[in-house]
Write a protein that holds these residues in place. Structure first.
Motif, mmCIF file in Angstrom:
data_model
loop_
_atom_site.group_PDB
_atom_site.id
_atom_site.type_symbol
_atom_site.label_atom_id
_atom_site.label_comp_id
_atom_site.label_asym_id
_atom_site.label_seq_id
_atom_site.Cartn_x
_atom_site.Cartn_y
_atom_site.Cartn_z
ATOM 1 N N VAL A 197 0.839 -1.205 0.000
ATOM 2 C CA VAL A 197 0.000 0.000 0.000
ATOM 3 C C VAL A 197 0.869 1.248 0.000
ATOM 4 O O VAL A 197 0.618 2.208 -0.733
ATOM 5 C CB VAL A 197 -0.949 0.010 1.215
ATOM 6 C CG1 VAL A 197 -1.704 1.330 1.291
ATOM 7 C CG2 VAL A 197 -1.930 -1.154 1.136
ATOM 8 N N SER A 198 1.931 1.220 0.807
ATOM 9 C CA SER A 198 2.847 2.357 0.858
ATOM 10 C C SER A 198 3.510 2.578 -0.493
ATOM 11 O O SER A 198 3.623 3.727 -0.963
ATOM 12 C CB SER A 198 3.914 2.111 1.935
ATOM 13 O OG SER A 198 4.883 3.141 1.944
ATOM 14 N N ASN A 199 3.925 1.494 -1.159
ATOM 15 C CA ASN A 199 4.594 1.612 -2.460
ATOM 16 C C ASN A 199 3.652 2.161 -3.532
ATOM 17 O O ASN A 199 4.022 3.039 -4.318
ATOM 18 C CB ASN A 199 5.131 0.251 -2.904
ATOM 19 C CG ASN A 199 6.324 -0.205 -2.093
ATOM 20 O OD1 ASN A 199 6.978 0.601 -1.440
ATOM 21 N ND2 ASN A 199 6.601 -1.486 -2.099
ATOM 22 N N VAL A 200 2.424 1.635 -3.568
ATOM 23 C CA VAL A 200 1.457 2.060 -4.583
ATOM 24 C C VAL A 200 1.087 3.529 -4.389
ATOM 25 O O VAL A 200 1.061 4.314 -5.347
ATOM 26 C CB VAL A 200 0.196 1.171 -4.542
ATOM 27 C CG1 VAL A 200 -0.904 1.761 -5.428
ATOM 28 C CG2 VAL A 200 0.525 -0.244 -4.997
ATOM 29 N N THR A 201 0.778 3.907 -3.151
ATOM 30 C CA THR A 201 0.400 5.302 -2.898
ATOM 31 C C THR A 201 1.588 6.241 -3.124
ATOM 32 O O THR A 201 1.402 7.388 -3.531
ATOM 33 C CB THR A 201 -0.148 5.480 -1.475
ATOM 34 O OG1 THR A 201 0.784 4.921 -0.517
ATOM 35 C CG2 THR A 201 -1.490 4.787 -1.315
ATOM 36 N N PHE A 202 2.794 5.746 -2.872
ATOM 37 C CA PHE A 202 4.000 6.536 -3.139
ATOM 38 C C PHE A 202 4.089 6.897 -4.616
ATOM 39 O O PHE A 202 4.327 8.053 -4.991
ATOM 40 C CB PHE A 202 5.230 5.734 -2.700
ATOM 41 C CG PHE A 202 6.557 6.401 -2.979
ATOM 42 C CD1 PHE A 202 6.848 7.651 -2.460
ATOM 43 C CD2 PHE A 202 7.513 5.761 -3.748
ATOM 44 C CE1 PHE A 202 8.076 8.256 -2.709
ATOM 45 C CE2 PHE A 202 8.742 6.354 -4.000
ATOM 46 C CZ PHE A 202 9.012 7.609 -3.476
ATOM 47 N N LEU A 203 3.866 5.908 -5.482
ATOM 48 C CA LEU A 203 3.908 6.147 -6.922
ATOM 49 C C LEU A 203 2.799 7.106 -7.357
ATOM 50 O O LEU A 203 3.012 7.982 -8.192
ATOM 51 C CB LEU A 203 3.776 4.822 -7.674
ATOM 52 C CG LEU A 203 4.960 3.850 -7.543
ATOM 53 C CD1 LEU A 203 4.644 2.524 -8.228
ATOM 54 C CD2 LEU A 203 6.221 4.460 -8.130
ATOM 55 N N ILE A 204 1.608 6.937 -6.777
ATOM 56 C CA ILE A 204 0.490 7.822 -7.118
ATOM 57 C C ILE A 204 0.798 9.258 -6.722
ATOM 58 O O ILE A 204 0.518 10.202 -7.468
ATOM 59 C CB ILE A 204 -0.817 7.339 -6.442
ATOM 60 C CG1 ILE A 204 -1.236 5.988 -7.013
ATOM 61 C CG2 ILE A 204 -1.933 8.367 -6.646
ATOM 62 C CD1 ILE A 204 -2.421 5.367 -6.301
ATOM 63 N N VAL A 205 1.379 9.427 -5.537
ATOM 64 C CA VAL A 205 1.721 10.779 -5.067
ATOM 65 C C VAL A 205 2.769 11.412 -5.985
ATOM 66 O O VAL A 205 2.664 12.594 -6.340
ATOM 67 C CB VAL A 205 2.230 10.735 -3.609
ATOM 68 C CG1 VAL A 205 2.854 12.072 -3.206
ATOM 69 C CG2 VAL A 205 1.080 10.408 -2.668
ATOM 70 N N LEU A 206 3.780 10.633 -6.376
ATOM 71 C CA LEU A 206 4.809 11.158 -7.279
ATOM 72 C C LEU A 206 4.204 11.597 -8.604
ATOM 73 O O LEU A 206 4.490 12.691 -9.115
ATOM 74 C CB LEU A 206 5.883 10.097 -7.523
ATOM 75 C CG LEU A 206 6.914 9.871 -6.418
ATOM 76 C CD1 LEU A 206 7.909 8.806 -6.865
ATOM 77 C CD2 LEU A 206 7.644 11.148 -6.072
ATOM 78 N N VAL A 207 3.366 10.726 -9.192
ATOM 79 C CA VAL A 207 2.719 11.060 -10.466
ATOM 80 C C VAL A 207 1.815 12.281 -10.296
ATOM 81 O O VAL A 207 1.787 13.185 -11.137
ATOM 82 C CB VAL A 207 1.909 9.860 -10.995
ATOM 83 C CG1 VAL A 207 1.078 10.269 -12.206
ATOM 84 C CG2 VAL A 207 2.842 8.715 -11.360
ATOM 85 N N GLY A 208 1.075 12.321 -9.182
ATOM 86 C CA GLY A 208 0.190 13.448 -8.915
ATOM 87 C C GLY A 208 0.945 14.750 -8.780
ATOM 88 O O GLY A 208 0.503 15.798 -9.269
ATOM 89 N N MET A 209 2.092 14.699 -8.109
ATOM 90 C CA MET A 209 2.913 15.910 -7.971
ATOM 91 C C MET A 209 3.395 16.409 -9.325
ATOM 92 O O MET A 209 3.386 17.610 -9.608
ATOM 93 C CB MET A 209 4.107 15.629 -7.053
ATOM 94 C CG MET A 209 3.763 15.517 -5.584
ATOM 95 S SD MET A 209 5.210 15.167 -4.564
ATOM 96 C CE MET A 209 6.139 16.693 -4.734
#
Length: 293
Positions: A175-187
């Motif tokens: 969950v941490s890895n997936v949300t990390f990628l989403i946050v990076l893409v979102g930024m």
């Protein structure tokens, strides 16, 4: 657009809370005590993150002759330690996650108190910008709710129900890895115009150099084995965006130029820190090994 913004904020909260919860699941009270009982490590980390790196940000902004908005953004970022991405970078490099998460929470809490006076002092001495007045209690509450509480819950679960903690740990990491990628893409998607607008300026270079230098400072100003020292480097390289955003909104009336420069500095800093962490992970053992030392 408002819905996307709300979704991004929600995913960011999940990422921060899950990352800290994961770090807590991989920790033990004895290992945590070993970190806080290492007074040289604590003193060096505080010195580096609360004094050396803010001064580095000021010196870098002055050396590069940054315009006012970028100057302010760089000082805000440099003066705000304890970013939650620090714990994630500790995981990425297979570092000492317990020490990284513990130090990150400590720096975020103390940084909530020192941020305002530090920024005020630097901007006043540099004769740039105006005074910065922040709701310190609100910043401390944010750190407690998003970082300290999830870490504490994970730690207590590991202490009282170790079997459950071990079974939940892999899922929490995913969950941490997936949300990390989403946050990076979102930024990147949310701020690409601001970043592109600054291409050709020195703001991107300043953020990149600050993060790389902070990684080196955090590593050098640390004690213990190499794994722990480079983990402290990760924590130092990633700054806490919360106080910086609050300062822009309160003290600078949400000035778009400062917000754009802030996004550029933060993103270029991650571009510098992520490859370093990935490179360090090569040849190291599993995350669980370092997390429980």
């Amino acid at each position: 657009m408002d819905i996307l913004h709300l979704l991004f904020n929600a995913v960011t909260v999940i990422f921060i809370a899950t990352t800290m919860f994961t770090a807590g699941l991989g920790a033990t009270i004895s290992a945590l005590w070993g970190v806080f009982a290492d007074f040289p490590l604590l003193l060096l980390a505080l010195l580096g993150n609360l004094a050396v790196i803010p001064l580095l940000g000021w010196g870098l902004a002055d050396l590069l002759g940054l315009p006012t908005a970028s100057f302010i953004a760089l000082v805000l970022v440099a003066s705000s330690p304890g970013g939650p991405f620090g714990a994630k970078l500790a995981m990425v490099q297979n570092g000492d996650v317990v020490a990284g998460a513990a130090m990150q929470v400590l720096l975020a809490a103390i940084g909530s108190l020192t941020f305002g006076p530090t920024v005020n002092g630097i901007l006043t001495a540099a004769k740039v910008g105006g005074g910065v007045s922040l709701d310190v209690a609100a910043l401390v509450r944010t750190v407690a709710i998003l970082q300290l509480v999830p870490f504490g819950v994970g730690l207590l679960l590991r202490h009282n129900a170790p079997q459950a903690a071990r079974s939940w740990h892999p899922t929490a990491i995913k969950v941490s890895n997936v949300t990390f990628l989403i946050v990076l893409v979102g930024m990147l998607l949310g701020n690409w115009r601001d970043v592109v607008a600054l291409v050709g300026s020195l703001a991107l270079l300043a953020g990149f150099v600050l993060a790389g230098a902070a990684f080196a400072i955090g590593t050098l100003l640390a004690t213990g084995p190499t794994v722990r020292r480079t983990t402290m480097g990760s924590v130092a390289a990633v700054r806490n965006v919360g106080p910086a955003l609050a300062a822009v909104g309160i003290a600078f009336a949400g000035e778009p130029a400062i917000l754009g420069a802030l996004a550029a500095v933060l993103l270029s800093g991650l571009v510098a820190a992520l490859p370093i962490a990935a490179f360090l992970s090569r040849g190291r053992g599993s995350l669980n090994t370092h997390a429980t030392r």
